[in-house]
Design a protein around this motif. Structure first.
Motif, PDB file in Angstrom:
ATOM      1  N   GLY A 186      36.999  90.654   5.033  1.00 19.72           N
ATOM      2  CA  GLY A 186      37.836  91.572   5.779  1.00 19.72           C
ATOM      3  C   GLY A 186      37.886  91.294   7.263  1.00 19.72           C
ATOM      4  N   GLN A 187      37.327  90.155   7.698  1.00 14.16           N
ATOM      5  CA  GLN A 187      37.362  89.787   9.103  1.00 14.16           C
ATOM      6  C   GLN A 187      38.288  88.577   9.294  1.00 14.16           C
ATOM      7  OE1 GLN A 187      32.700  90.209   9.296  1.00 14.16           O
ATOM      8  NE2 GLN A 187      33.466  90.096  11.397  1.00 14.16           N
ATOM      9  N   PRO A 188      38.808  88.374  10.510  1.00 10.94           N
ATOM     10  CA  PRO A 188      39.793  87.298  10.738  1.00 10.94           C
ATOM     11  C   PRO A 188      39.244  85.908  10.429  1.00 10.94           C
ATOM     12  CG  PRO A 188      39.810  88.869  12.549  1.00 10.94           C
ATOM     13  CD  PRO A 188      38.624  89.220  11.709  1.00 10.94           C
ATOM     14  N   ILE A 189      40.166  85.013  10.060  1.00  7.99           N
ATOM     15  CA  ILE A 189      39.860  83.622   9.741  1.00  7.99           C
ATOM     16  C   ILE A 189      40.806  82.730  10.535  1.00  7.99           C
ATOM     17  CG2 ILE A 189      39.814  81.860   7.927  1.00  7.99           C
ATOM     18  CD1 ILE A 189      39.196  83.994   5.920  1.00  7.99           C
ATOM     19  N   ALA A 190      40.294  81.632  11.079  1.00  7.09           N
ATOM     20  CA  ALA A 190      41.117  80.660  11.801  1.00  7.09           C
ATOM     21  C   ALA A 190      40.784  79.260  11.295  1.00  7.09           C
ATOM     22  CB  ALA A 190      40.879  80.748  13.309  1.00  7.09           C
ATOM     23  N   SER A 191      41.794  78.389  11.287  1.00  5.65           N
ATOM     24  CA  SER A 191      41.571  77.006  10.849  1.00  5.65           C
ATOM     25  C   SER A 191      42.475  76.068  11.626  1.00  5.65           C
ATOM     26  CB  SER A 191      41.833  76.866   9.345  1.00  5.65           C
ATOM     27  OG  SER A 191      43.194  77.116   9.044  1.00  5.65           O
ATOM     28  N   ILE A 192      42.013  74.822  11.777  1.00  9.16           N
ATOM     29  CA  ILE A 192      42.783  73.761  12.438  1.00  9.16           C
ATOM     30  C   ILE A 192      42.746  72.537  11.528  1.00  9.16           C
ATOM     31  CG2 ILE A 192      42.958  72.242  14.440  1.00  9.16           C
ATOM     32  CD1 ILE A 192      41.595  74.383  16.103  1.00  9.16           C
ATOM     33  N   ASN A 193      43.912  72.040  11.195  1.00  7.93           N
ATOM     34  CA  ASN A 193      44.031  70.853  10.347  1.00  7.93           C
ATOM     35  C   ASN A 193      44.774  69.780  11.128  1.00  7.93           C
ATOM     36  OD1 ASN A 193      44.087  69.034   8.283  1.00  7.93           O
ATOM     37  ND2 ASN A 193      45.376  70.246   6.914  1.00  7.93           N
ATOM     38  N   LEU A 209      49.955  65.018  13.383  1.00 10.39           N
ATOM     39  CA  LEU A 209      50.288  66.352  12.891  1.00 10.39           C
ATOM     40  C   LEU A 209      49.094  67.275  13.072  1.00 10.39           C
ATOM     41  CD1 LEU A 209      52.293  68.208  11.307  1.00 10.39           C
ATOM     42  CD2 LEU A 209      51.160  67.410   9.224  1.00 10.39           C
ATOM     43  N   ARG A 210      49.341  68.443  13.677  1.00 12.82           N
ATOM     44  CA  ARG A 210      48.294  69.454  13.811  1.00 12.82           C
ATOM     45  C   ARG A 210      48.861  70.800  13.383  1.00 12.82           C
ATOM     46  NH1 ARG A 210      44.303  71.374  18.769  1.00 12.82           N
ATOM     47  NH2 ARG A 210      44.357  73.598  18.256  1.00 12.82           N
ATOM     48  N   SER A 211      48.105  71.491  12.519  1.00 12.37           N
ATOM     49  CA  SER A 211      48.525  72.802  12.024  1.00 12.37           C
ATOM     50  C   SER A 211      47.453  73.824  12.375  1.00 12.37           C
ATOM     51  CB  SER A 211      48.741  72.771  10.510  1.00 12.37           C
ATOM     52  OG  SER A 211      49.760  71.858  10.164  1.00 12.37           O
ATOM     53  N   ASP A 212      47.833  74.861  13.111  1.00 11.06           N
ATOM     54  CA  ASP A 212      46.937  75.960  13.467  1.00 11.06           C
ATOM     55  C   ASP A 212      47.265  77.171  12.604  1.00 11.06           C
ATOM     56  OD1 ASP A 212      45.969  74.288  15.381  1.00 11.06           O
ATOM     57  OD2 ASP A 212      46.910  75.308  17.077  1.00 11.06           O
ATOM     58  N   ALA A 213      46.231  77.810  12.064  1.00 11.22           N
ATOM     59  CA  ALA A 213      46.433  78.979  11.201  1.00 11.22           C
ATOM     60  C   ALA A 213      45.450  80.073  11.585  1.00 11.22           C
ATOM     61  CB  ALA A 213      46.266  78.598   9.740  1.00 11.22           C
ATOM     62  N   ARG A 268      51.011  81.098  12.266  1.00  7.08           N
ATOM     63  CA  ARG A 268      51.075  79.689  11.906  1.00  7.08           C
ATOM     64  C   ARG A 268      51.848  78.934  12.990  1.00  7.08           C
ATOM     65  NH1 ARG A 268      48.058  81.610   8.851  1.00  7.08           N
ATOM     66  NH2 ARG A 268      47.886  81.350   6.577  1.00  7.08           N
ATOM     67  N   LYS A 269      51.303  77.799  13.412  1.00  5.15           N
ATOM     68  CA  LYS A 269      51.986  76.955  14.381  1.00  5.15           C
ATOM     69  C   LYS A 269      51.672  75.493  14.063  1.00  5.15           C
ATOM     70  CE  LYS A 269      53.409  76.892  19.189  1.00  5.15           C
ATOM     71  NZ  LYS A 269      53.393  77.653  20.444  1.00  5.15           N
ATOM     72  N   THR A 270      52.720  74.672  14.040  1.00  7.67           N
ATOM     73  CA  THR A 270      52.576  73.260  13.694  1.00  7.67           C
ATOM     74  C   THR A 270      53.137  72.401  14.810  1.00  7.67           C
ATOM     75  OG1 THR A 270      52.795  73.770  11.335  1.00  7.67           O
ATOM     76  CG2 THR A 270      53.121  71.480  11.999  1.00  7.67           C
ATOM     77  N   ASN A 289      59.762  61.498  18.397  1.00  2.61           N
ATOM     78  CA  ASN A 289      60.102  62.831  17.886  1.00  2.61           C
ATOM     79  C   ASN A 289      58.957  63.771  18.217  1.00  2.61           C
ATOM     80  OD1 ASN A 289      60.370  65.134  16.277  1.00  2.61           O
ATOM     81  ND2 ASN A 289      61.279  64.042  14.565  1.00  2.61           N
ATOM     82  N   ASN A 290      59.275  64.880  18.876  1.00  5.70           N
ATOM     83  CA  ASN A 290      58.277  65.905  19.176  1.00  5.70           C
ATOM     84  C   ASN A 290      58.787  67.241  18.652  1.00  5.70           C
ATOM     85  OD1 ASN A 290      57.080  68.145  21.103  1.00  5.70           O
ATOM     86  ND2 ASN A 290      55.675  66.418  21.165  1.00  5.70           N
ATOM     87  N   THR A 291      58.036  67.824  17.728  1.00  7.28           N
ATOM     88  CA  THR A 291      58.495  69.032  17.043  1.00  7.28           C
ATOM     89  C   THR A 291      57.421  70.106  17.105  1.00  7.28           C
ATOM     90  OG1 THR A 291      59.779  67.680  15.498  1.00  7.28           O
ATOM     91  CG2 THR A 291      59.400  69.962  14.885  1.00  7.28           C
ATOM     92  N   THR A 292      57.856  71.343  17.356  1.00  4.20           N
ATOM     93  CA  THR A 292      56.975  72.507  17.323  1.00  4.20           C
ATOM     94  C   THR A 292      57.596  73.549  16.402  1.00  4.20           C
ATOM     95  OG1 THR A 292      56.247  72.103  19.599  1.00  4.20           O
ATOM     96  CG2 THR A 292      55.814  74.283  18.663  1.00  4.20           C
ATOM     97  N   ILE A 293      56.807  74.033  15.454  1.00  2.00           N
ATOM     98  CA  ILE A 293      57.300  74.994  14.460  1.00  2.00           C
ATOM     99  C   ILE A 293      56.421  76.232  14.503  1.00  2.00           C
ATOM    100  CG2 ILE A 293      57.928  75.342  12.047  1.00  2.00           C
ATOM    101  CD1 ILE A 293      57.650  72.222  11.806  1.00  2.00           C
ATOM    102  N   ASN A 294      57.047  77.392  14.595  1.00  2.00           N
ATOM    103  CA  ASN A 294      56.343  78.664  14.541  1.00  2.00           C
ATOM    104  C   ASN A 294      56.724  79.393  13.256  1.00  2.00           C
ATOM    105  OD1 ASN A 294      54.901  78.877  17.114  1.00  2.00           O
ATOM    106  ND2 ASN A 294      56.938  78.838  18.026  1.00  2.00           N
ATOM    107  N   GLY A 295      55.731  80.016  12.632  1.00  2.00           N
ATOM    108  CA  GLY A 295      56.021  80.811  11.437  1.00  2.00           C
ATOM    109  C   GLY A 295      55.502  80.156  10.176  1.00  2.00           C
ATOM    110  N   ALA A 296      55.156  81.015   9.196  1.00  2.00           N
ATOM    111  CA  ALA A 296      54.585  80.531   7.947  1.00  2.00           C
ATOM    112  C   ALA A 296      55.598  80.451   6.834  1.00  2.00           C
ATOM    113  CB  ALA A 296      53.437  81.449   7.520  1.00  2.00           C
ATOM    114  N   GLY A 297      56.780  81.011   7.028  1.00  3.06           N
ATOM    115  CA  GLY A 297      57.747  81.026   5.943  1.00  3.06           C
ATOM    116  C   GLY A 297      57.544  82.222   5.035  1.00  3.06           C
ATOM    117  N   THR A 298      58.267  82.238   3.934  1.00  2.00           N
ATOM    118  CA  THR A 298      58.250  83.407   3.060  1.00  2.00           C
ATOM    119  C   THR A 298      57.157  83.363   2.018  1.00  2.00           C
ATOM    120  OG1 THR A 298      59.888  82.326   1.649  1.00  2.00           O
ATOM    121  CG2 THR A 298      60.713  83.811   3.334  1.00  2.00           C
TER     122      THR A 298
END
Length: 648
Positions: free
Chosen positions: A493-500, A474-478, A440-442, A374-383
């Motif tokens: 007030g400056q951008p933030i990025a994270s990788i889990n 599983l990898r989640s980019d934010a 958000r991308k997973t 199974n290979n899945t790519t998800i875009n978006g953070a939801g509501t």
């Protein structure tokens, strides 16, 4: 050379002529009560390996046997009574009528390391089959269960594509712990199995709901057990059957939440300001009665439609190849799921491949294996995100002013309104800009491999060993830009990025002996039915988690630049500290022994006793290089003990 070519052409033409003249058996299979055609019906010639299946119109074609023996045309299909028709000559007018049979009590279902007839099940079990699932226009196997299993609650946690679906069996058993059921796929425990399977690959789903049915799994089955059987091959006489299943559709928001009109909104702000003396929220638009009256002619702007008004296109394509002989059956399936979210900047793309092979190596030995990817790519953070109302898109979109000020567009940032609405750190932002500011991308890839071997020693004793391997990456980019609440509260007030990143592997092995008198005759069998299973299971998991977060990216940094260069962030002053990367490494091993005795007398009385003995798991935990000892009792001795379950 020319003579050779002519001779070759004549030979080929003669072969086609002989084939065209070979006698055929043609016909149709229809439902006896409705007269409608029945597809995928098995049609076999007795005494041969020749067979076929009916097409969408119920038609079939077979070559008439050239031997002098007498043959029967055997027609069978699940849920219908089999029909055997003597064949004495070729024909193209055979019509076979199948009658439905009510055999629910004779259906075989899987309940904890064994298969039994439904009439012999004393516990509460809900089931759904592939026939009930195949026409459901869903990409998610979890959503397809909604309303189809008594006592099973299916709740969507989000509106984004591939959002987690919560499944609760007979409600939640705990308010502090996980209430998810145990998932078992082809005898192997798999986490969140329904989210990793294609609907088209599922043969049946059985949900064990009460203590009597889940006792064989011990404490792990306290929240219910979902047992899933995937599709395998079938005996088609060596013929390969290729089938295609697909659907397309559109998702759209069924109903919007009611909001105030521009005039009602301004009138409310005006009255609130008069009563409280707080003019925030109305000052930018004129703090007077005349100014409020002008908004009767201002057109409303539908932010909900702008953010959630997409006609989200979804499509599913599944191609399967199935077939086999009496000794070997196989099934190969490939599925493509694509779905746009009704929310802007959200979509979901999943590719699945599954292969299953079952082979009878000898009269008393059957083995097989199953591979799924199974290979899945998800875009978006939801509501919504965890946190205050400032992190919730749905709250933002219904609270934001329902109109556009003069000279503004739906892509404008209203600084004055942002400042005026900053009570309780809400700071209302144009929902479209806020959605674009959060990325958000997973990525998720899952490999499942399991195999089994079943050896029959005698008519009453057999042994089955099953082993499975599951690898979940599983990898989640934010990325949060300057407008987001996370950047304001944690990034100056400056951008933030994270990788889990999470890598979890598990190995599950079960070995079961089954003793039964089902295949033995004699006086004892006439009034007594006895089945005994006994075995052991070892379940091992290993999970590694890595998390890195970088703050204080330069203004204007894009999500791709930040996630590709995590070293770009620099604190604007020395008092700000960057968070340190974290990692965990956890391994667990669970060993358990189990048994079940089922005894029936005179086909009227049935009793079942289940037992599970489970040494407490050994847990080894390491974080950032530190290794912790195994859990200890208060007295300091190693933690050892047994967990037992008795159900009558």
């Amino acid at each position: 050379m020319k003579k050779l070519l002519v001779l070759l052409c004549l030979t080929i033409a003669l072969q086609y002529t002989l084939r065209a003249q070979s006698p055929l058996i043609k016909g149709r299979v229809i439902d006896d009560s409705t007269g409608s055609p029945i597809p995928d019906v098995s049609v076999m010639l007795s005494g041969t390996n020749k067979g076929s299946t009916t097409g969408p119109d119920g038609s079939f074609t077979l070559a008439f046997p050239s031997d002098a023996r007498r043959h029967n045309l055997v027609v069978s299909y699940t849920g219908y009574g089999s029909v055997s028709i003597p064949i004495t000559a070729p024909s193209d007018k055979i019509v076979v009528r199948l009658k439905k049979q009510a055999r629910d009590l004779e259906d075989v279902i899987v309940i904890g390391y064994q298969s039994v007839k439904r009439k012999d099940v004393l516990a509460s079990v809900s089931s759904v089959t592939s026939r009930e699932l195949r026409d459901i226009p869903h990409n998610s196997a979890e959503e397809s269960l909604a309303g189809r299993l008594a006592g099973v609650q299916v709740t969507g946690s989000e509106g984004s594509p591939n959002a987690q679906v919560l499944i609760r069996v007979r409600g939640g058993g705990s308010i502090t712990q996980d209430n998810s059921p145990l998932y078992v796929v082809d005898g192997i425990q798999v986490d969140n199995a329904l989210s990793t399977l294609s609907i088209q690959d599922i043969e049946s789903i059985n949900v064990l709901k009460d203590a009597a049915s889940t006792s064989i799994y011990g404490a792990r089955g306290a929240n219910g057990v979902v047992i899933i059987t995937t599709k395998g091959g079938r005996n088609t006489g060596g013929k390969t059957i290729i089938s295609y299943t697909g659907f397309v559709g559109i998702n759209k928001l069924e109903k919007e939440l009611p909001v105030l009109s521009p005039y009602d909104y301004m009138y409310y702000q005006y009255e609130r300001a008069k009563q409280t003396g707080d003019s925030s929220g109305i000052t930018p638009f004129g703090y007077s009665w005349d100014s409020v009256q002008k908004y009767k002619q201002v057109p409303a702007y539908d932010w909900q439609h702008k953010l959630f008004g997409r006609n989200a296109f979804q499509q599913t394509h599944n191609v399967s190849m199935t077939g086999g002989t009496e000794q070997t059956q196989y099934n190969l399936s490939a599925t493509d799921n694509r779905q746009d979210g009704i929310m802007l900047n959200s979509d979901y793309d999943r590719k699945l491949v599954a292969f299953r092979l079952d082979h009878r190596a000898a009269e008393n030995l059957k083995a097989g294996f199953n591979v799924r990817y199974n290979n899945t790519t998800i875009n978006g953070a939801g509501t919504s995100n965890t946190g205050s109302s400032a992190l919730n898109f749905l709250r933002q979109v219904v609270r934001y002013k329902p109109f556009l000020a003069q000279g503004q567009s739906d892509a404008s940032f209203d600084q004055s309104y942002y400042t005026e609405t900053n009570a309780n750190s809400l700071a209302l932002v144009n929902p479209v800009l806020l959605n674009n500011a959060q990325y958000r991308k997973t990525y998720n890839s899952i490999l499942d491999v399991n195999a089994y071997a079943n050896y029959t020693f005698t008519k009453w004793l057999s042994f089955r060993s099953t082993v499975g391997y599951d690898n979940n990456n599983l990898r989640s980019d934010a990325f949060d830009d300057t407008l987001t609440y996370n950047a304001k509260s944690n990034g100056a007030g400056q951008p933030i990025a994270s990788i889990n990143s999470t890598v979890k592997t598990s190995v599950d092995n079960s070995n079961v002996f089954t003793l039964s008198n089902a295949n033995i005759g004699g006086r004892f069998k006439e009034h007594n039915d006895l089945t005994l299973i006994a075995g052991e299971e070892t379940y091992q998991t290993h999970e590694k988690d890595y998390y890195i977060e970088t703050r204080y990216f330069p203004l204007g940094t894009t999500s791709s630049a930040a996630l590709g260069n995590m070293n770009l962030g620099t604190p604007p002053n020395s008092s700000l500290i960057e968070p340190k990367p974290t990692s965990t490494d956890i391994s667990t091993t669970l060993l358990s022994f189990f048994s079940r005795v089922t005894y029936g007398y005179d086909k009227k009385y049935l009793a079942t006793v289940s037992f599970r003995q489970m040494p407490l798991p050994y847990l080894q935990l390491s974080t950032a290089g530190d290794t912790f000892p195994p859990p200890q009792w208060p007295g300091g001795s190693p933690r050892r003990g047994l967990w037992k379950s008795w159900i009558l």
